[in-house]
Write an enzyme that holds these catalytic residues in place. Structure first.
Site, PDB file in Angstrom:
ATOM      1  N   LEU A 157       0.826  -1.193   0.000  1.00 26.32           N
ATOM      2  CA  LEU A 157       0.000   0.000   0.000  1.00 26.32           C
ATOM      3  C   LEU A 157       0.865   1.249   0.000  1.00 26.32           C
ATOM      4  O   LEU A 157       1.812   1.338   0.793  1.00 26.32           O
ATOM      5  CB  LEU A 157      -0.912  -0.003   1.237  1.00 26.32           C
ATOM      6  CG  LEU A 157      -1.626   1.318   1.577  1.00 26.32           C
ATOM      7  CD1 LEU A 157      -2.611   1.697   0.487  1.00 26.32           C
ATOM      8  CD2 LEU A 157      -2.331   1.209   2.936  1.00 26.32           C
ATOM      9  N   SER A 158       0.542   2.209  -0.854  1.00 25.06           N
ATOM     10  CA  SER A 158       1.167   3.523  -0.843  1.00 25.06           C
ATOM     11  C   SER A 158       2.679   3.402  -1.019  1.00 25.06           C
ATOM     12  O   SER A 158       3.130   2.923  -2.053  1.00 25.06           O
ATOM     13  CB  SER A 158       0.787   4.247   0.450  1.00 25.06           C
ATOM     14  OG  SER A 158       1.101   5.609   0.379  1.00 25.06           O
ATOM     15  N   ALA A 159       3.481   3.817  -0.025  1.00 24.29           N
ATOM     16  CA  ALA A 159       4.926   3.635  -0.139  1.00 24.29           C
ATOM     17  C   ALA A 159       5.268   2.158  -0.284  1.00 24.29           C
ATOM     18  O   ALA A 159       6.211   1.792  -0.995  1.00 24.29           O
ATOM     19  CB  ALA A 159       5.639   4.220   1.075  1.00 24.29           C
TER      20      ALA A 159
END
Length: 489
Positions: A157-159
């Site tokens: 997720l995300s980073a």
């Protein structure tokens, strides 16, 4: 620093964060305490030289058979391995389908907001830093559990999504597939300063240029390439939806399959799924655009087979992305407990089509109590006979089918090879009115040089922003034309 300033900063950058700003204002910080093990989550030490200074956590169901798959799940900024274990839904399907999960964790000792270093060449390249530490965890888990090295997958997720894309590019020989949730294209940024620019809108590169970033991460590698799922909320203003388009362009180019979807359909939670098949007709890249969802991992709390997870910060109630990712990878076709699988039904064939139905037949499997029929990856029927007619379909539309034999205990066997059937008649046109930004986010248009072009027809729609609105008419599937003066189905 005043708390109000910190709150404004975190709203702007969390959870991927503009690290340069945080570092300059906060200075050095100490390491965050290890995530507390919850339930079956266990910390592992001594998994390797650990050049990236990461922590390793893992979960495996009891009596895990040898040669089971292995999944690596990467948290987002400000999160922990324990948060991802608790909220993402991966333990549910590890138990149900039989595989182990590794949850790497980074800390504030590496990054002020505990982000994986997807933008740092010292951390995300082959044989370097955090990426190398994660691969060491994979090798340790493979030896510990006897996992099948051909079925190792990574999601984040995300980073963690940005690091997932980098890992798929740097280690395509390690990972058979990946899933990037609200993340960034591989090698989108190579510095802290460039990270924020990627979040708000990546470089306007051609698919070939994006693909070159993958090919350059492991020079000389010629395949096979990982199969990639891309999850994105249409209202994500932390990692903007343009990143999902760039990811789609990047991995379809790597696969050499173009950017026009082979099929598009609707899933729960306002989710549009677009499938890009390889030369053999199997899904290689799949995008999932969740209408109205902000920045986070899509979950769907509940006890249903397709429900999972818990809502929390950056875990958003929409659809169980973990379930659909696992099905895309084929994890649902593995057998918990190590029982012997029934063979794949042979001779799957299309015996008839109408404007709203497809009829199938296949050769019976000895020992089968029933057969599970899947359309476009989702189970649509269970039947005791070696034939099935799928009703209620759309005219002029292609559908992909597989069949799996199920024994008397309910254990599924190996899925059959896929067949494609197209219903008769003309597919009805569909009309979509939205801003240029939203049209691109939904995969109905693409952007080049700050301008937007309709998918398929490449008609000029104007500037890439939220101020210009057009109506697009789709017919056939994946081919869009501007129809502002009246769009009729």
């Amino acid at each position: 620093m005043r708390p109000s300033i910190l709150r404004r900063l975190f709203r702007r950058v969390a959870p991927t964060a503009a690290l340069a700003l945080v570092t300059a204002m906060l200075g050095a910080t100490g390491a965050a305490p290890p995530a507390a093990a919850a339930g079956g989550l266990q910390q592992v030490t001594g998994f390797g030289s650990n050049p990236g200074n990461l922590q390793m956590y893992e979960y495996a169901p009891a009596s895990l058979p040898a040669n089971a798959p292995l999944v690596v799940a990467l948290h987002g900024c400000t999160q922990t391995a324990n948060a991802y274990y608790t909220n993402s839904g991966w333990p549910k399907y590890a138990d149900l389908w039989g595989f182990a999960v590794v949850f790497p964790q980074t800390t504030a000792a590496n990054n002020a907001l505990s982000c994986f270093g997807w933008f740092d060449p010292a951390e995300d390249g082959r044989g370097r830093g955090e990426a190398a530490s994660i691969v060491q965890m994979v090798e340790y888990a493979k030896q510990q559990y006897g996992s099948d090295g051909r079925r190792v997958y990574v999601t984040g997720l995300s980073a963690g999504g940005g690091m997932t894309a980098d890992l798929l590019a740097a280690y395509p020989d390690v990972f058979a597939g990946g899933s990037v949730a609200s993340g960034l294209p591989a090698q989108c940024a190579t510095s802290q300063a460039g990270a924020s620019g990627c979040q708000t809108g990546p470089q306007k590169l051609t698919p070939a240029q994006w693909g070159d970033k993958v090919r350059g991460a492991h020079p000389g590698y010629a395949g096979p390439w990982p199969r990639v799922a891309i999850w994105q909320g249409s209202a994500d203003y932390t990692v903007h939806p343009a990143n999902a388009t760039a990811l789609r362009d990047q991995w379809t180019d790597v696969w050499g399959i173009g950017q026009t979807p082979s099929a598009t359909d609707s899933l729960p939670g306002g989710t549009t799924r677009s499938v890009y098949d390889d030369a053999s007709g199997n899904p290689a890249v799949v995008t999932y655009s969740v209408s109205g969802m902000g920045h986070g991992l899509a979950v769907s709390p509940g006890s249903g087979a397709e429900q999972c997870g818990t809502t929390a910060a950056y875990f958003l109630n929409a659809i169980c992305s973990t379930y659909h990712t696992g099905v895309f990878w084929g994890l649902d076709r593995d057998v918990p407990g190590g029982g012997e699988q029934l063979p794949a039904p042979s001779g799957l064939r299309v015996t008839g089509v109408t404007a709203d139905s497809v009829s199938l037949a296949w050769d019976a499997v000895a020992g089968a109590d029933s057969y599970a029929v899947r359309r476009d990856g989702a189970e649509v029927a269970t039947t005791a006979s070696a034939s099935y007619t799928d009703p209620g379909l759309t005219a002029g539309t292609a559908y992909r089918y597989t069949v799996t034999a199920v024994d008397g205990s309910g254990t599924p066997g190996t899925a059959s090879p896929q067949v494609t059937a197209t219903t008769t008649g003309a597919a009805p046109a569909r009309c979509f009115t939205a801003t240029n930004y939203a049209q691109v986010a939904a995969g109905r248009a693409h952007t080049t040089g700050g301008l937007v072009y309709a998918g398929g027809s490449d008609q000029d729609m104007g500037l890439y922003n939220v101020f210009v609105t057009h109506t697009l008419r789709e017919s056939p599937a994946g081919y869009f034309v501007i129809a502002d003066t009246g769009c009729t189905a």
